[in-house]
Enzyme design. Structure first.
Site, mmCIF file in Angstrom:
data_model
loop_
_atom_site.group_PDB
_atom_site.id
_atom_site.type_symbol
_atom_site.label_atom_id
_atom_site.label_comp_id
_atom_site.label_asym_id
_atom_site.label_seq_id
_atom_site.Cartn_x
_atom_site.Cartn_y
_atom_site.Cartn_z
ATOM 1 N N SER A 173 -8.426 3.030 15.634
ATOM 2 C CA SER A 173 -8.190 2.236 16.844
ATOM 3 C C SER A 173 -8.680 3.024 18.054
ATOM 4 O O SER A 173 -8.634 4.262 18.062
ATOM 5 C CB SER A 173 -6.695 1.946 17.012
ATOM 6 O OG SER A 173 -6.438 1.457 18.314
ATOM 7 N N VAL A 213 0.812 -1.228 0.000
ATOM 8 C CA VAL A 213 0.000 0.000 0.000
ATOM 9 C C VAL A 213 0.845 1.278 0.000
ATOM 10 O O VAL A 213 0.351 2.351 -0.330
ATOM 11 C CB VAL A 213 -1.006 0.046 1.180
ATOM 12 C CG1 VAL A 213 -2.081 -1.007 1.044
ATOM 13 C CG2 VAL A 213 -0.302 -0.039 2.527
ATOM 14 N N LYS A 217 -3.232 6.557 14.294
ATOM 15 C CA LYS A 217 -4.672 6.297 14.278
ATOM 16 C C LYS A 217 -5.463 7.577 14.576
ATOM 17 O O LYS A 217 -6.571 7.764 14.088
ATOM 18 C CB LYS A 217 -5.018 5.179 15.262
ATOM 19 C CG LYS A 217 -4.407 3.820 14.863
ATOM 20 C CD LYS A 217 -4.863 3.377 13.468
ATOM 21 C CE LYS A 217 -4.418 1.981 13.106
ATOM 22 N NZ LYS A 217 -4.872 1.537 11.783
ATOM 23 N N ASN A 221 -7.633 -1.201 5.690
ATOM 24 C CA ASN A 221 -7.374 -1.986 6.910
ATOM 25 C C ASN A 221 -5.891 -2.248 7.163
ATOM 26 O O ASN A 221 -5.489 -2.395 8.314
ATOM 27 C CB ASN A 221 -8.137 -3.320 6.810
ATOM 28 C CG ASN A 221 -7.666 -4.316 7.846
ATOM 29 O OD1 ASN A 221 -8.030 -4.253 9.017
ATOM 30 N ND2 ASN A 221 -6.797 -5.250 7.423
ATOM 31 N N TYR A 240 2.124 4.737 17.422
ATOM 32 C CA TYR A 240 1.037 4.049 16.707
ATOM 33 C C TYR A 240 -0.284 4.792 16.908
ATOM 34 O O TYR A 240 -1.035 5.040 15.962
ATOM 35 C CB TYR A 240 0.946 2.614 17.219
ATOM 36 C CG TYR A 240 -0.292 1.863 16.784
ATOM 37 C CD1 TYR A 240 -0.416 1.374 15.480
ATOM 38 C CD2 TYR A 240 -1.350 1.640 17.673
ATOM 39 C CE1 TYR A 240 -1.560 0.672 15.091
ATOM 40 C CE2 TYR A 240 -2.482 0.947 17.296
ATOM 41 C CZ TYR A 240 -2.591 0.462 16.003
ATOM 42 O OH TYR A 240 -3.727 -0.217 15.620
ATOM 43 N N ALA A 241 -0.559 5.179 18.170
ATOM 44 C CA ALA A 241 -1.807 5.894 18.474
ATOM 45 C C ALA A 241 -1.889 7.188 17.685
ATOM 46 O O ALA A 241 -2.972 7.588 17.231
ATOM 47 C CB ALA A 241 -1.892 6.168 19.973
ATOM 48 N N ALA A 242 -0.721 7.842 17.490
ATOM 49 C CA ALA A 242 -0.710 9.090 16.716
ATOM 50 C C ALA A 242 -1.135 8.838 15.271
ATOM 51 O O ALA A 242 -1.838 9.655 14.659
ATOM 52 C CB ALA A 242 0.684 9.717 16.755
HETATM 53 N N1 LIG Z 1 -5.712 -6.339 16.470
HETATM 54 C C1 LIG Z 1 -6.041 -5.305 17.221
HETATM 55 O O1 LIG Z 1 -6.129 -5.409 18.463
HETATM 56 C C2 LIG Z 1 -6.360 -3.985 16.568
HETATM 57 C C3 LIG Z 1 -6.934 -2.987 17.376
HETATM 58 C C4 LIG Z 1 -7.241 -1.757 16.796
HETATM 59 C C5 LIG Z 1 -6.964 -1.524 15.470
HETATM 60 N N2 LIG Z 1 -6.385 -2.499 14.708
HETATM 61 C C6 LIG Z 1 -6.126 -2.178 13.303
HETATM 62 O O2 LIG Z 1 -6.778 -3.144 12.498
HETATM 63 C C7 LIG Z 1 -6.037 -3.365 11.296
HETATM 64 C C8 LIG Z 1 -5.726 -4.853 11.136
HETATM 65 O O3 LIG Z 1 -5.065 -5.305 12.297
HETATM 66 P P1 LIG Z 1 -4.692 -6.843 12.548
HETATM 67 O O4 LIG Z 1 -4.619 -7.029 14.008
HETATM 68 O O5 LIG Z 1 -5.571 -7.727 11.732
HETATM 69 O O6 LIG Z 1 -3.194 -6.841 11.986
HETATM 70 P P2 LIG Z 1 -2.330 -7.990 11.266
HETATM 71 O O7 LIG Z 1 -0.914 -7.587 11.447
HETATM 72 O O8 LIG Z 1 -2.765 -9.330 11.751
HETATM 73 O O9 LIG Z 1 -2.749 -7.824 9.740
HETATM 74 C C9 LIG Z 1 -2.381 -6.677 9.013
HETATM 75 C C10 LIG Z 1 -2.308 -7.038 7.545
HETATM 76 O O10 LIG Z 1 -1.886 -5.857 6.837
HETATM 77 C C11 LIG Z 1 -0.900 -6.249 5.903
HETATM 78 N N3 LIG Z 1 -0.002 -5.134 5.606
HETATM 79 C C12 LIG Z 1 0.842 -4.525 6.475
HETATM 80 N N4 LIG Z 1 1.570 -3.611 5.812
HETATM 81 C C13 LIG Z 1 1.187 -3.648 4.517
HETATM 82 C C14 LIG Z 1 1.594 -2.942 3.356
HETATM 83 N N5 LIG Z 1 2.575 -2.036 3.390
HETATM 84 N N6 LIG Z 1 0.976 -3.223 2.194
HETATM 85 C C15 LIG Z 1 -0.003 -4.165 2.140
HETATM 86 N N7 LIG Z 1 -0.410 -4.880 3.201
HETATM 87 C C16 LIG Z 1 0.179 -4.616 4.380
HETATM 88 C C17 LIG Z 1 -0.158 -7.414 6.552
HETATM 89 O O11 LIG Z 1 0.544 -8.193 5.594
HETATM 90 C C18 LIG Z 1 -1.291 -8.145 7.242
HETATM 91 O O12 LIG Z 1 -1.871 -9.127 6.407
HETATM 92 C C19 LIG Z 1 -4.776 -2.487 11.408
HETATM 93 O O13 LIG Z 1 -4.985 -1.259 10.756
HETATM 94 C C20 LIG Z 1 -4.665 -2.274 12.904
HETATM 95 O O14 LIG Z 1 -3.943 -1.130 13.219
HETATM 96 C C21 LIG Z 1 -6.086 -3.727 15.228
#
Ligand SMILES: NC(=O)c1ccc[n+]([C@@H]2O[C@H](COP(=O)([O-])OP(=O)(O)OC[C@H]3O[C@@H](n4cnc5c(N)ncnc54)[C@H](O)[C@@H]3O)[C@@H](O)[C@H]2O)c1
Length: 252
Positions: free
Chosen positions: A144, A66, A161, A92, A157-159
């Site tokens: 988040s 991305v 989001k 996402n 990270y929070a910044a």
């Molecule tokens: N898991 C949590 O507790 C939580 C809480 C709040 C927010 N989030 C947000 O939800 C989203 C998904 O989180 P998750 O826990 O499923 O994370 P994860 O790490 O399990 O999955 C993230 C996915 O994004 C892909 N990705 C990362 N960088 C990329 C790039 N440069 N290009 C293309 N793909 C890329 C990864 O390969 C992975 O498949 C994120 O934005 C995260 O910040 C997660």
């Protein structure tokens, strides 16, 4: 019952695992034509096939990083030419480094901002031009709970989001005239592969976290996906610029 996303052309980034994979599966189950995007070639080939067969819809894997704006543009143009429109984008894909202040490396901050913020802004720019041609579209950004509550060890990270929350609200106002809605979902702690890495590997007691969640459990990827389905659908046609917490009542 009618499927909420029947025939909608939907792009979901970061769909190889965790929340993104669940969003893609829920979208397919609700009738969407799904373009599941992630960076590691081959990582989605297997499950997209079985997902398409189970849901009786089209689910395509698309591999690009991305942060590579040219690659994203090529992917979006290919989808637009193939389908004639793009109805939904779910931003996402995200990265996190859990680091205390004083220990955060500049490269880590830069990577988080590149993936979590700059790439989102660029993809919204790209997709909104294409959505505007049909005067219709829905964009869902994954923020988040940390953006509003704060979290020790996650300040950088929070910044990122927090930036997504601000961007979502302004983009919603700006793109409303083109028929495009922009919302965000703000999950609390969701049990994913990354979650396991971050908390369980550190030996941190999950119970202390659960104690702060009024509904008494961690979130699941399905909880987040269900909110995304709703915001992407026409049922939410009067909802834009909102940040929907999916956090078990932890943020109020
Ligand atoms: N898991 C949590 O507790 C939580 C809480 C709040 C927010 N989030 C947000 O939800 C989203 C998904 O989180 P998750 O826990 O499923 O994370 P994860 O790490 O399990 O999955 C993230 C996915 O994004 C892909 N990705 C990362 N960088 C990329 C790039 N440069 N290009 C293309 N793909 C890329 C990864 O390969 C992975 O498949 C994120 O934005 C995260 O910040 C997660």
């Amino acid at each position: 019952m009618d499927k909420l996303l029947a025939n909608k052309v939907c792009i979901i980034t970061g769909a190889a695992q965790g929340i993104g994979k669940s969003i893609a599966e829920h979208f397919a189950a609700d009738g969407a034509v799904v373009y599941a995007c992630d960076r590691q070639k081959g990582s989605m080939d297997e499950w997209v096939k079985s997902c398409a067969a189970t849901c009786n819809t089209k689910v395509f894997p698309l591999y690009f990083d991305v942060t590579d704006a040219m690659a994203a543009k090529t992917a979006f143009m290919t989808i637009f030419k193939q389908e004639g429109r793009i109805d939904v984008l779910v931003n996402n894909a995200g990265v996190i480094f859990n680091k205390k202040i004083g220990m955060i490396l500049r490269e880590e901050t830069e990577l988080m901002f590149r993936v979590n913020v700059i790439a989102v802004i660029e993809m919204v720019q790209l997709v909104s031009r294409l959505m505007a041609r049909g005067h219709s579209g829905s964009i869902v950004n994954i923020a988040s709970i940390t953006a509003v509550l704060g979290s020790p060890g996650q300040s950088a990270y929070a910044a990122t989001k927090g930036a997504i929350v601000s961007f979502t609200k302004s983009a919603a106002k700006e793109l409303a005239g083109q028929g495009i809605r922009v919302n965000a979902v703000a999950p609390g702690i969701v049990r994913t592969e990354r979650f396991a890495e971050l908390y369980e590997a550190n030996g941190e007691k999950i119970d202390t976290r659960i104690g702060r969640i009024a509904l008494g459990r961690l979130g699941t990827p399905d909880d987040v996906a269900a909110a995304c389905v709703f915001l992407a659908s026409d049922k939410a046609s009067y909802i834009s610029g909102q940040i929907l917490g999916v956090d078990g009542c932890a943020s109020i």
